[in-house]
Scaffold this motif. Sequence first.
Motif, PDB file in Angstrom:
ATOM      1  N   LEU A  74       2.178  -5.069   7.118  1.00 23.62           N
ATOM      2  CA  LEU A  74       3.391  -5.375   7.893  1.00 23.62           C
ATOM      3  C   LEU A  74       3.419  -4.567   9.188  1.00 23.62           C
ATOM      4  O   LEU A  74       3.869  -5.047  10.223  1.00 23.62           O
ATOM      5  CB  LEU A  74       4.642  -5.100   7.046  1.00 23.62           C
ATOM      6  CG  LEU A  74       4.918  -6.145   5.958  1.00 23.62           C
ATOM      7  CD1 LEU A  74       5.959  -5.643   4.956  1.00 23.62           C
ATOM      8  CD2 LEU A  74       5.380  -7.470   6.566  1.00 23.62           C
ATOM      9  N   GLN A  79       0.620  -3.419   1.454  1.00 25.83           N
ATOM     10  CA  GLN A  79       1.626  -4.367   1.962  1.00 25.83           C
ATOM     11  C   GLN A  79       2.323  -3.789   3.197  1.00 25.83           C
ATOM     12  O   GLN A  79       2.504  -4.477   4.212  1.00 25.83           O
ATOM     13  CB  GLN A  79       2.653  -4.692   0.871  1.00 25.83           C
ATOM     14  CG  GLN A  79       3.646  -5.737   1.352  1.00 25.83           C
ATOM     15  CD  GLN A  79       4.753  -6.057   0.351  1.00 25.83           C
ATOM     16  OE1 GLN A  79       4.885  -5.405  -0.690  1.00 25.83           O
ATOM     17  NE2 GLN A  79       5.542  -7.064   0.667  1.00 25.83           N
ATOM     18  N   ASN A 123       3.315 -11.160   2.544  1.00 30.10           N
ATOM     19  CA  ASN A 123       3.823 -10.909   3.891  1.00 30.10           C
ATOM     20  C   ASN A 123       3.897 -12.170   4.750  1.00 30.10           C
ATOM     21  O   ASN A 123       4.653 -12.205   5.722  1.00 30.10           O
ATOM     22  CB  ASN A 123       2.967  -9.847   4.583  1.00 30.10           C
ATOM     23  CG  ASN A 123       3.172  -8.476   3.959  1.00 30.10           C
ATOM     24  OD1 ASN A 123       4.131  -8.277   3.214  1.00 30.10           O
ATOM     25  ND2 ASN A 123       2.282  -7.550   4.262  1.00 30.10           N
ATOM     26  N   GLU A 179       6.886 -13.156   7.293  1.00 29.85           N
ATOM     27  CA  GLU A 179       6.663 -13.472   8.706  1.00 29.85           C
ATOM     28  C   GLU A 179       7.238 -14.855   9.056  1.00 29.85           C
ATOM     29  O   GLU A 179       7.873 -15.030  10.093  1.00 29.85           O
ATOM     30  CB  GLU A 179       5.165 -13.397   9.027  1.00 29.85           C
ATOM     31  CG  GLU A 179       4.936 -13.242  10.507  1.00 29.85           C
ATOM     32  CD  GLU A 179       3.502 -12.863  10.859  1.00 29.85           C
ATOM     33  OE1 GLU A 179       2.668 -12.696   9.943  1.00 29.85           O
ATOM     34  OE2 GLU A 179       3.237 -12.751  12.059  1.00 29.85           O
TER      35      GLU A 179
END
Length: 312
Positions: A262, A258, A186, A190
């Motif tokens: 997020l 995951q 992630n 990002e």
Amino acid sequence: NGRTPYPVDCDGLRFSFEYFPPKNDEMETQLFQTVTALSVFAPAFVTVTYGAGGSTKARSLTTVKRMIGEMEIANTAAHLTCVGAPKAEVDAVIDEFLACGVRHFVALRGDPQGGIGSVYEPFPGGYENAAALVKALRARGDFEISVSAYPEKHPESPDVAADIDMLKRKVDNGATRALTQFFFDNDDFERYLERVRRAGIAIPIVPGILPINNLTQVQKFAGLCGARVPESIVSRLGPIDDQPEERFREAAHIAAEQVADLVRRGVSDFHLYTMNRPQLITAVCELMGYDPEIAPAQPADTERSVRAVARA
Ligand code: FAD
């Protein structure tokens, strides 16, 4: 919110599901059972891919037609590529999709005809890339146009800046949403999102989530797509590769973790690669807090998979 094993509020999440056109009758039955099973999660939309080099054109059309016409899934989006075809041929496919009620396209260039890794050549008299296809679609009407995005960079791109530049061209030409290639870290997403926003791109960038049904296959495919399977995932799934139930449970948790992470970072929309199978996606959605009690009857294999995860 008390319904998920993760300390994060998952209310209001929106999921979309990606399917591919079936190759034979058996796969067709499997696909439509999956679509029915997953419809209980009220996806924001579902998408049907378009085969490499346009190879599944007829199957994509038939699948989309059936999903919109017979199954009444109005929010079915049609993937469309422009590789290896003159404009007139692509335009004719657009006409056919519009005639079966499509109001959302996923506009793509497609992989080179020699497959991923070979050199892409625009087709003479064709749309040269996804940005050109988006422009042509936008000229046809006011529907939704999703495009691709690559948090870890497209393998043909010299660098991330070139990738984001292409995304910007697609947005300038009328794209309304980007769906990303799958990724597992992630932080990569990002970082990418920050750069996209800094480039002045404001459309939703929806992360593509691939629950890992088969580690070896995913590693191979990820290598071709320029995506990375982190060691942290390999070390969780590798040792239980020959234990289907354990592997399934772990894969569901990895994908759900995951998604939960997020959500913590502010994401609310997710595009799930279903591989035309309901079990893992169902497990992930339920781990994220969807209530199976509100779901109508599901195929037996789906129920079994849910119980397998519930036992975890
Ligand atoms: P573009 O957006 O046109 O380009 C992608 C990137 O490649 C650009 O960012 C650019 O930096 C780089 N690039 C492009 N051309 C060049 C060049 N000439 N030189 C240097 N760099 C270049 N494929 C299918 O066949 N059918 C599908 O249904 C399908 N669905 C997909 C759905 C999603 C959500 C994603 C992420 C991918 C999908 N693909 C599909 C794969 C896609 O077709 C390939 O990744 C293809 O190689 C690029 O298509 P694109 O639309 O991303 O291309």
